[in-house]
Write an enzyme that holds these catalytic residues in place. Structure first.
Site, PDB file in Angstrom:
ATOM      1  N   HIS A 122      -5.874  34.655 -35.459  1.00 38.22           N
ATOM      2  CA  HIS A 122      -5.307  36.015 -35.532  1.00 38.22           C
ATOM      3  C   HIS A 122      -4.983  36.445 -36.966  1.00 38.22           C
ATOM      4  CE1 HIS A 122      -5.092  36.429 -31.235  1.00 38.22           C
ATOM      5  NE2 HIS A 122      -4.215  35.468 -31.074  1.00 38.22           N
ATOM      6  N   ASP A 159     -10.793  31.089 -27.082  1.00 39.74           N
ATOM      7  CA  ASP A 159      -9.376  31.346 -26.828  1.00 39.74           C
ATOM      8  C   ASP A 159      -9.257  32.609 -25.968  1.00 39.74           C
ATOM      9  OD1 ASP A 159      -6.493  30.595 -28.348  1.00 39.74           O
ATOM     10  OD2 ASP A 159      -6.619  32.670 -27.644  1.00 39.74           O
ATOM     11  N   HIS A 161      -7.244  34.977 -26.159  1.00 42.79           N
ATOM     12  CA  HIS A 161      -6.949  36.155 -26.981  1.00 42.79           C
ATOM     13  C   HIS A 161      -8.105  36.408 -27.953  1.00 42.79           C
ATOM     14  CE1 HIS A 161      -2.976  34.331 -25.911  1.00 42.79           C
ATOM     15  NE2 HIS A 161      -2.720  35.583 -25.583  1.00 42.79           N
ATOM     16  N   ASP A 243      -5.914  28.571 -23.692  1.00 36.64           N
ATOM     17  CA  ASP A 243      -4.990  29.433 -22.954  1.00 36.64           C
ATOM     18  C   ASP A 243      -5.683  30.325 -21.921  1.00 36.64           C
ATOM     19  OD1 ASP A 243      -6.127  30.688 -25.132  1.00 36.64           O
ATOM     20  OD2 ASP A 243      -4.234  31.320 -26.041  1.00 36.64           O
TER      21      ASP A 243
HETATM   22 ZN   LIG Z   1      -4.625  32.483 -27.578  1.00 42.08          ZN
END
Ligand SMILES: [Zn+2]
Length: 308
Positions: A122, A159, A161, A243
């Site tokens: 991120h 991931d 996200h 996740d």
């Molecule tokens: Zn994540």
């Protein structure tokens, strides 16, 4: 040859306020997952600043270093904190990926896993966010291209996200194919299919909340694997977040441990066909400790078997 695993005790010293999901105990869960596998362990070195500067300006690195508190926490955004050991831990995470890239390109192993934290995908050029300080995997990709002279590198981010940071750092990089699957809508809000990079070299695959392994398999077979084959990478990097597991508290996909094994197997098949099996995988998210341990065992178990 076997799979190399890079880690360092410094990565336990990146501490978060109590109750924060990105906790040091995650690394203990990762170690539970790695126990019993036949791996070669190596210490993650501190990153060379030259590598970090390929993705982040010096002023940003100085800003993060200055923000490190003497004690307690400093907060960089809504959910990103610094403790006294955080910068050192983040530089181990970057250094681990770079060392793994060096070792795999140098044929010391066919593949490697970097078991460090904080995660990195991120972190944008000048913005720490989403628990991330430096874009470890993007920096590793740049090292493979600029330092080792590879012509084409792929980054696959599974991931749950979106890897907005990796996308930001590699947006203009024609030599890097970036493929990312993510639950949408979900933090950080980016990752739509029409985000394609400056050279059309990015593949974003949104997945709907509640969807499981079958949808993921179909999406990767339709959107990601053909692009990887066409791109002909000389190295595949993986942003390995766990996740998307059904038990994860931060998201709502329904992947199971076997789905991480399936995806790893497919990526190893592609790596075998395209680039001599060369894969470097690095830990990103994964916040249910038992699911994280089991998923890491599945993912690295496949790498170990395929790396022989
Ligand atoms: Zn994540």
């Amino acid at each position: 040859m076997t799979t190399l695993v890079y880690s360092h005790p410094d990565c336990l010293d990146h501490r978060e306020p109590p109750g924060h999901p990105e906790q040091a105990a995650r690394l203990l869960a990762v170690e539970r997952g790695l126990a019993g596998l036949d791996l070669e362990r190596r210490e993650a070195p501190l990153a060379d600043v030259t590598d970090v500067l390929r993705c982040h300006p010096a002023q940003y690195v100085a800003r993060v270093e200055r923000a490190v508190p003497q004690q307690g926490w400093a907060q960089l955004d809504g959910d990103t904190y610094l403790a006294p050991g955080s910068c050192q831990a983040a530089l181990r995470a970057v250094g681990g990926v770079c060392a793994a890239v060096d070792a795999v390109i140098g044929a010391q192993a066919r593949n490697a896993f970097v078991a460090c934290r904080p995660p990195g995908h991120h972190a944008e050029r000048e913005t720490a966010m989403g628990f991330c300080l430096f874009g470890s995997v993007a920096i590793g990709a740049k090292r493979a291209l600029d330092h080792h002279g590879l012509a084409r590198v792929a980054v696959v981010d599974f991931d749950v996200h979106h890897g907005n940071g990796t996308q930001d750092l590699l947006w203009d990089e024609a030599r890097c194919l970036f493929a990312s699957s993510q639950q949408m809508p979900l933090y950080p809000g980016s990752g739509f299919a029409d985000e394609r990079g400056a050279h059309g070299q990015m593949v974003n695959v949104p997945l709907r909340g509640g969807s499981g392994g079958a949808e993921m398999h179909a999406a990767y077979q339709r959107e990601v694997f053909p692009r990887l084959t066409a791109f002909q990478p000389e190295l595949i990097l993986i942003s390995a977040g766990f996740d998307a597991h059904a038990d994860d508290p931060l998201a709502g996909l329904m992947w199971r441990t076997a789905d991480f094994a399936w995806l790893t197997e497919q990526l190893c098949d592609l790596a075998d066909a395209l680039c001599g099996g060369r894969v470097v995988s690095a830990l990103e998210g994964g916040y249910d400790l038992d699911a994280l341990a089991a998923s890491v065992a599945a993912h690295v178990g496949v790498l170990q078997r395929r790396g022989r």
